[in-house]
Every structure is written in structure tokens, then in C-alpha cells.
Write a protein that holds these residues in place. Structure first.
Motif: not given
Length: 616
Positions: A167-177, A213-220, A390-392
């Protein structure tokens, strides 16, 4: 009167006088140069070549130094006398490689400029927001938090999970998997519904996507076909709507709170059915009713409005029908705070860019925006990042890569032999089998041929009415029919259980469509097979993209594809392919898809100019 001399003799005499030659023998005389002297002159020439090449390579560093070094003297050349030819060759090779690198850098800079020009529009922002200069800086806050024991773990533990699951995740304050649905805090009816579908643990895109998504973050979200992307956005919206209903029940004509936009009617219907399935489990367990509506072309508007009139939590729609209902003020997005675009890149490619921008203008406040696809090149990601807060970005595998669970067979078949060869291909696996064709008439022709041969087949394409399309899909999904012949309306996001074989009657003009097509099999960690017919009518650039896709997926590459050579093979540094469409066999500077879109835009501009200047 004396006889005149021939012109040729007079010419030779004048020529000899001008050159100062006294005799005819001197004209043919060549002085002898010893072998040692000739070698010395050759070395001098090579030394000068190397020196000049070094100066050319240092041109970018300092122009003043370059002018100073250009004045070669005998002492500099003298140092070259003792250099062997092998060393000279090595030095010249290094110079050639440095020039090659500089050429690659120049091309990369040119491609960056093209990408910036293409991505300068903010296609995912509303007209009103652009006009007012509205900018949202903070993501939407939600009441959900990960379990405490997960939050207490150090970051390197979360990074190890992502690395292990690719899994490659990019962005600020990424929630834990989160590796279980229980840790995601879903209620028991949801987990029971997942188990009845045979889903016991989340897939990689779900492990990172659902907590985000449950954290309310915008996502790609980018993951290969069949990886479970639909549940990533369906389950959180059900939980958000459940929370809203418990706090303050929806009143008539209120809603929707969540909006899901799909590029095709079939995909929208499939997503709608999945939502109803999990909402049904919640209602049976005593939870409040979560009402969802479907808005697609070819179906009565009254069915959608009957749900909206009672208060609608979730609306699943295609862009055309949604635009129509918003324009007629049949629905509004005043309280809508959740927007998901499934197969987002396909919608923009299909010409819905302006419709999407208009739809955004109907929102009355900030919303959580999600984009999902299996093939999302950088141009779409750039569009999205300019509008999202601030998308992830979550990547599971390369965007546009084919599923490794699918065995890909490429066969060279003449145009006139395709239909007959289909029967042989159908023998490879047991039904159900999916056959794709580019043109509507080809779909009808194949369907007719299979029926004449006694094959239980149905067909769908954009020219058929919605009732016929829905009936055909349901018959194939319930395995009443063995074969579904379809155009690309069935290639994006549709999930058919147990499809073992996909046949491409013709290779699509876009490698992204090919990836979506073969992704109808080999889903949810099952194995599948894809057979594709190609011939001399297939575009050269598509074959190059196909070749590199096969190599990436470690598939057998047929000899006629191996003979093709692309620019990326000549320059290994350019191995990442096209930044516009994601094809691996070409660069953005020669992207046929970009060229086609630019030609279309130019044509539309000429048409508008003609209409504006016309006299009526």
C-alpha cells in the motif's frame, strides 16, 4: 590563320599556371608519409576530437570556461599522444551517454510543461466556488476514531503493514491501517452481511481506505480491478447516514446526505443494490431505515422521487440524469456532505467534465470528496488535488496496471476469421464468458452468430433500451445465460461472479479500456483468463502499450509483439510511460489520446466561432 587549340588543353595549361606547377609529372606526385607519422596524425586528430567533446559537455556549466578551453594548443594535444585507442573509445562512450542523459532531461522537462498545460483547469471545482474564490483548508471532522490500541502503536508499525500489503499512501496525517472490520467499528449486522458474501477480512485498499474515509479525509483511491473498491466508499457512507438519522431523523424532501456518481447505468444499479443489501441487514437488526435512491437514464423519475419525498439518505446517479433533476429542482444538495465519483477518470474521458463542474456548483457547503478508479493517470490526480482538501492518495499497485490474477492470451486473427474463431475460444473455459466488442453492430452480429450456433447468449450496448439492458445483465449474473456480448458499457466496475474468461473481439483504442475489460475476471483473488484478438488493423501505439503491460504482468509476449520497439525501450530512463493516459508504450509528447482530445477541442472552438459569426 593558325589552328586553335582544343579547349581542354587551354584549361589544363591555365590551371597549371595558377597552381604554380612546372611539369606534368608534379601533378601526379604524392609525397611519402611514414607509418609512424600517419599514426601520430591520427592520434592528434583523436585527441582533438576528445578535447572538443569534453568542451561541448561542459558548455552548460560555464560559457566563459568553454571559451577559454576552446583555444587548443600543442601542449594539450601532446598529452593525448600516450592515450590508447581503447581509452579513447571509453571516453567517447561516456560523452555519448552524458549527451543522452541531457536529451532525456530535456524531454522530461518538456513533458512536465505539457502536463501543466493539460492540468491547469480545476475541473472538480464548482463554478460558484471558483467565482467567489472559496478555499477550504481543513478536512471535515467526524466522530470516528481508530481503536486506542492501534493509535498507541508507533508509526513504523503502520508503515510495516503498508509495506507488507504493498500500500502506497501519500498525504498529511495519514490514518493508521486497520486489518479487521471489527477494528473499523462496524456494527454486527454489517460484519454479518460481509461474512454472508464470503468477505472475512479487508483487502489492501480497504485496510487503508476505509479508516481514511471514516476519519473525514478527502481521498483518491487507486487499485486494480476486483480489489473491493466499492465497499471502501459504500460502508462509510452508510455509517455516516446512520449517525445522522439517529441524531436527527430525516424529514420529507430532505437529502440526500451522500451522493455517488457512476459513469454507466449498470454500474450505478450494481452500487445501489450493494447499498440496499447492507442497509437491509441493519434494518433487520433493529437499526433505523437508511433510504437510498437510484437516478439513471431509461428508468421512471417517479421511482427516484418517491424515495426523495420521504427523505433520502443516499443517492446513486449517472451524470446525465442527475444534471436533469438538479436543473428542474427536483432534488437539491443543500445538506449533501459526502460525494464519491466511482471510475472518476472514465467520466471525465467520456465528456462529463463540464457536467461534473456544474454539479459541484449545487453544493452549499464543504463536502468530503472521494475519487476511485483502477486507471487514474497523473492528469486526473492533478485535477483532483487542486480541488480536494489535503487529500490522501492510496495506491495499491500501479495506476493502470492489469490484475496479476488474469492470464492474458494475445492471438493474431484476421478480420474475416474473428467470428468463427470465437467458438474455439469459448472452449477454453466453462461458462460464464464475457465478450467485448468496440462497435454496436459488432455486438449485434456476434450475438446473432452465437444464437444460430446454439449458444445461450445475451447482448448489451448503448443503443438498447434500459429495460433490455437490465434484463440481459440480470440473466447473465444469475447464470441463466452463458455468454454476455457487450460494448464498453459493461467494462467499468461491473462485478459478475465466477466469470472465468473474457474475450476481446477487438483490441480497444485505449489501453485503459483493455485493463477495465479484462478486470471483469480474476476478481477477489480468483484466477481468470483473457483472450484478445489483434491484427493489422490494430493501432501500432496500442500494441506497444499492450506489450509493456504484458511484460509488467509477467505474461507471455507473442513474437509479433516482441518485434515492436518503443521509445521507452530505447531510453530506460523513460520507463514510467505516458503521464496523461498511463500507457507504458509511449510518452505524453506522442500520446494519441491527448492529441484526439486537443483536436476535438479545436474542432468545437471552430464550430462555436462559425456559429457566432453566422448571419441568421
Amino acid at each position: 590563320m593558325s589552328k586553335e587549340e582544343p579547349a581542354i588543353k587551354r584549361y589544363r595549361k591555365e590551371h597549371e599556371e595558377e597552381k604554380g606547377i612546372e611539369s606534368e609529372e608534379d601533378d601526379t606526385y604524392t609525397p611519402y608519409i611514414p607509418v609512424k607519422e600517419r599514426k601520430k596524425q591520427q592520434l592528434l586528430k583523436l585527441g582533438r576530437l576528445v578535447q572538443l567533446s569534453n568542451e561541448a559537455s561542459n558548455l552548460a556549466k560555464s560559457s566563459s570556461e568553454n571559451e577559454h578551453d576552446s583555444d587548443l594548443n600543442q601542449e594539450d594535444l601532446g598529452r593525448k599522444y600516450n592515450i590508447s585507442l581503447l581509452d579513447q573509445h571509453t571516453e567517447l562512450k561516456k560523452i555519448a551517454e552524458s549527451k543522452k542523459v541531457s536529451a532525456v532531461e530535456k524531454q522530461l522537462k518538456e513533458e512536465e510543461k505539457i502536463l501543466e498545460i493539460v492540468a491547469e483547469k480545476k475541473a472538480l471545482m464548482g463554478v460558484a466556488e471558483l467565482a467567489k474564490g472559496v478555499q477550504y483548508e481543513k478536512p471535515i471532522k467526524t466522530s470516528w476514531t481508530p481503536p486506542r490500541y492501534v493509535l498507541s502503536k508507533p508509526d513504523y508499525v503502520h508503515d510495516a503493514i503498508r509495506h507488507r500489503m504493498k500500500i502506497l499512501a501519500e498525504g498529511e496525517n495519514i490514518p493508521p491501517p486497520l486489518k479487521t472490520f471489527k477494528d473499523m467499528k462496524f456494527p454486527k449486522p454489517i460484519i454479518l452481511g460481509l461474512e454472508r458474501k464470503g468477505i472475512k477480512r479487508p483487502t489492501p485498499i480497504q485496510v487503508q481506505g476505509i479508516p481514511t474515509i471514516l476519519s473525514g479525509r478527502d481521498l483518491i483511491g487507486i487499485a486494480f480491478t476486483g480489489s473491493g473498491k466499492t465497499l471502501v466508499f459504500v460502508l462509510p457512507i452508510i455509517m455516516f447516514c446512520l449517525e445522522q438519522e439517529v441524531r436527527l431523523p430525516f424529514v420529507p424532501n430532505e437529502g440526500p446526505y451522500g451522493l455517488i456518481i457512476c459513469p454507466s447505468r449498470e454500474l450505478a444499479k450494481q452500487t445501489f443494490d450493494i447499498i440496499r443489501y447492507y442497509c437491509g441487514h441493519l434494518q433487520q437488526a433493529g437499526f433505523p431505515e437508511i433510504r437510498s435512491a437510484l437516478a439513471i437514464g431509461g428508468t421512471p423519475v417517479n421511482e427516484t422521487m418517491s424515495v426523495v419525498n420521504h427523505g433520502c439518505h443516499i443517492l446513486v446517479a449517472t451524470p446525465g440524469r442527475l444534471m436533469d433533476m438538479l436543473d428542474k429542482k427536483m432534488i437539491n444538495l443543500a445538506i449533501c456532505r459526502y460525494l464519491c465519483m466511482d471510475e472518476a477518470d472514465r467520466m471525465i474521458d467520456m465528456g462529463f467534465e463540464e457536467d461534473i463542474r456544474t454539479i459541484f456548483s449545487y453544493f452549499k457547503g464543504q463536502r468530503q470528496t472521494l475519487l476511485f478508479s483502477a486507471t487514474m493517470p497523473k492528469k486526473i490526480q492533478n485535477f483532483a488535488k487542486s480541488a480536494l482538501v489535503k487529500p490522501i492518495t492510496i495506491n495499491v499497485g500501479r495506476a493502470g496496471a492489469a490484475s496479476i490474477n488474469v492470464t492474458q492470451d494475445i492471438e493474431y486473427v484476421k478480420q474475416e476469421a474473428k467470428v468463427v474463431h470465437l467458438l474455439d475460444c469459448l472452449q477454453k473455459t466453462a461458462p460464464p464468458v464475457l465478450i467485448f466488442a468496440e462497435k454496436k453492430q459488432d455486438v449485434d452480429q456476434i450475438h446473432e452468430y452465437l444464437l444460430l450456433k446454439g449458444v445461450e447468449a445475451v447482448a448489451i450496448h448503448g443503443g438498447k433500451d434500459q429495460e433490455e439492458r437490465s434484463r440481459a445483465v440480470e440473466q447473465f449474473r444469475s447464470q441463466e445465460k452463458d455468454v454476455l456480448v457487450a460494448s464498453d458499457v459493461a467494462s467499468k466496475g461491473l462485478d459478475f461472479a465466477d466469470v472465468q474468461h473474457v474475450i476481446n473481439y477487438d483490441m480497444p483504442d485505449d489501453i485503459e479500456n483493455y485493463v477495465h475489460r479484462i478486470g471483469r475476471t480474476g476478481r477477489s483473488n480468483t484466477k481468470g483468463r483473457a483472450t484478445t484478438f489483434v491484427n493489422k488493423s490494430t493501432e501500432h501505439y496500442v500494441l506497444l502499450d499492450l506489450k509493456h503491460l504484458l511484460i509488467e504482468a509477467k505474461q507471455v509476449v507473442p513474437p509479433f509483439l516482441l518485434e515492436l520497439c518503443s521509445e521507452t525501450e530505447k531510453n530506460p530512463e523513460l520507463s514510467d510511460g505516458c503521464a496523461y493516459c498511463g500507457g507504458l508504450g509511449h510518452r505524453i509528447t506522442e500520446c494519441p489520446k491527448l492529441e484526439a482530445i486537443q483536436n476535438k477541442q479545436a474542432s468545437n472552438m471552430r464550430k462555436r466561432d462559425f456559429l457566432s459569426n453566422a448571419d441568421y
